[in-house]
Design a protein around this motif. Structure first.
Motif, PDB file in Angstrom:
ATOM      1  N   THR A   1      34.860  40.195  45.334  1.00  0.00           N
ATOM      2  CA  THR A   1      35.116  41.131  44.242  1.00  0.00           C
ATOM      3  C   THR A   1      34.110  40.862  43.130  1.00  0.00           C
ATOM      4  OG1 THR A   1      37.478  41.266  44.749  1.00  0.00           O
ATOM      5  CG2 THR A   1      36.815  41.892  42.514  1.00  0.00           C
TER       6      THR A   1
ATOM      7  N   ARG B   1      32.950  42.471  39.108  1.00  0.00           N
ATOM      8  CA  ARG B   1      33.268  43.363  37.991  1.00  0.00           C
ATOM      9  C   ARG B   1      32.025  43.540  37.138  1.00  0.00           C
ATOM     10  NH1 ARG B   1      37.411  40.256  39.327  1.00  0.00           N
ATOM     11  NH2 ARG B   1      39.481  41.163  39.512  1.00  0.00           N
TER      12      ARG B   1
ATOM     13  N   THR C   1      35.465  47.669  39.042  1.00  0.00           N
ATOM     14  CA  THR C   1      35.790  46.586  39.954  1.00  0.00           C
ATOM     15  C   THR C   1      35.418  47.038  41.359  1.00  0.00           C
ATOM     16  OG1 THR C   1      37.630  45.835  38.581  1.00  0.00           O
ATOM     17  CG2 THR C   1      37.614  45.089  40.867  1.00  0.00           C
TER      18      THR C   1
ATOM     19  N   THR D   1      36.616  49.016  48.127  1.00  0.00           N
ATOM     20  CA  THR D   1      37.294  49.855  47.149  1.00  0.00           C
ATOM     21  C   THR D   1      36.576  49.691  45.822  1.00  0.00           C
ATOM     22  OG1 THR D   1      39.421  49.509  48.242  1.00  0.00           O
ATOM     23  CG2 THR D   1      39.498  50.310  45.987  1.00  0.00           C
TER      24      THR D   1
ATOM     25  N   LYS E   1      37.121  50.663  41.727  1.00  0.00           N
ATOM     26  CA  LYS E   1      38.046  51.159  40.707  1.00  0.00           C
ATOM     27  C   LYS E   1      37.340  51.190  39.364  1.00  0.00           C
ATOM     28  CE  LYS E   1      42.105  49.277  43.004  1.00  0.00           C
ATOM     29  NZ  LYS E   1      43.212  48.319  42.922  1.00  0.00           N
ATOM     30  N   SER E   2      37.552  52.298  38.641  1.00  0.00           N
ATOM     31  CA  SER E   2      37.009  52.423  37.295  1.00  0.00           C
ATOM     32  C   SER E   2      37.938  53.331  36.515  1.00  0.00           C
ATOM     33  CB  SER E   2      35.603  53.012  37.337  1.00  0.00           C
ATOM     34  OG  SER E   2      35.097  53.161  36.026  1.00  0.00           O
TER      35      SER E   2
ATOM     36  N   ASN F   1      40.930  55.279  35.499  1.00  0.00           N
ATOM     37  CA  ASN F   1      42.042  55.727  36.327  1.00  0.00           C
ATOM     38  C   ASN F   1      41.592  56.152  37.716  1.00  0.00           C
ATOM     39  OD1 ASN F   1      43.889  55.356  34.265  1.00  0.00           O
ATOM     40  ND2 ASN F   1      43.518  57.393  33.427  1.00  0.00           N
ATOM     41  N   GLY F   2      40.302  56.055  38.010  1.00  0.00           N
ATOM     42  CA  GLY F   2      39.775  56.515  39.288  1.00  0.00           C
ATOM     43  C   GLY F   2      39.611  55.403  40.299  1.00  0.00           C
ATOM     44  N   GLN F   3      39.629  55.809  41.563  1.00  0.00           N
ATOM     45  CA  GLN F   3      39.439  54.864  42.649  1.00  0.00           C
ATOM     46  C   GLN F   3      38.734  55.576  43.802  1.00  0.00           C
ATOM     47  OE1 GLN F   3      42.663  52.188  43.775  1.00  0.00           O
ATOM     48  NE2 GLN F   3      42.376  52.797  45.893  1.00  0.00           N
TER      49      GLN F   3
ATOM     50  N   LYS G   1      37.258  54.767  47.944  1.00  0.00           N
ATOM     51  CA  LYS G   1      37.245  53.832  49.063  1.00  0.00           C
ATOM     52  C   LYS G   1      36.154  54.242  50.024  1.00  0.00           C
ATOM     53  CE  LYS G   1      42.070  52.527  48.992  1.00  0.00           C
ATOM     54  NZ  LYS G   1      43.239  52.227  49.786  1.00  0.00           N
TER      55      LYS G   1
END
Length: 121
Positions: free
Chosen positions: A31, A33, A42, A56, A58-59, A61-63, A65
Motif C-alpha cells: 500500500t 499513499r 491510497t 484498488t 481510493k481517493s 469518496n471515489g474508488q 479497482k
C-alpha cells in the motif's frame, strides 16, 4: 521475500511512489499513499501472482479497482478530481504519460509472481 525478476527504475522500493511518480517491481501486496489532484490517494496492490495483479485505488469518496491475469497483460487507471476510469488489456512496457490534473497508474503482470507498477502524476 522473493526478489523481483523485472527491472524497474525504482527497484522494489514502494516508498518511491509516495510522490505520485514511480516505477517499481512488486512481489507481494503493498500500500502506498500520496497526494493526487483530488487530495489523498491510497493505492493498494491486493494480490500479486504468476501473470496476475489486482489493486484498488481510493481517493476522496471515489474508488477504482483493476485486475488482470495472463501473460503480458496490464490495467491502466486514470484518477481525476471528479472521477476515474480503468482499462485492462495487452501490456505495453512503456511508462504511462502524465495527464493534466490526473494520476495515471499502470499495473502489468509478470511471469514469476513479479508485477510492474507505474505511477505518473
Amino acid at each position: 521475500m522473493p526478489e523481483p525478476s523485472v527491472s524497474a527504475a525504482d527497484g522494489d522500493d514502494i516508498r518511491a511512489c509516495a510522490d505520485g511518480n514511480c516505477e517499481v517491481a512488486v512481489t507481494k501486496p503493498v500500500t502506498v499513499r500520496f497526494q493526487g489532484p483530488g487530495g489523498a490517494v491510497t493505492l493498494s496492490v491486493t494480490e500479486v501472482g504468476q501473470n496476475k495483479i489486482e489493486y484498488t485505488v481510493k481517493s476522496g469518496n471515489g474508488q477504482a479497482k483493476g485486475g488482470v491475469s495472463g501473460r503480458d497483460r496490464a490495467c491502466v487507471t486514470s484518477l481525476r478530481k471528479n472521477g476515474s476510469d480503468t482499462s485492462c488489456g495487452g501490456a505495453g512496457r512503456t511508462r504511462p504519460s502524465p495527464q493534466p490534473d490526473a494520476v495515471v497508474i499502470q499495473a502489468s503482470t509478470g511471469p514469476d509472481a513479479t508485477a510492474l507498477l507505474h505511477v505518473a502524476f
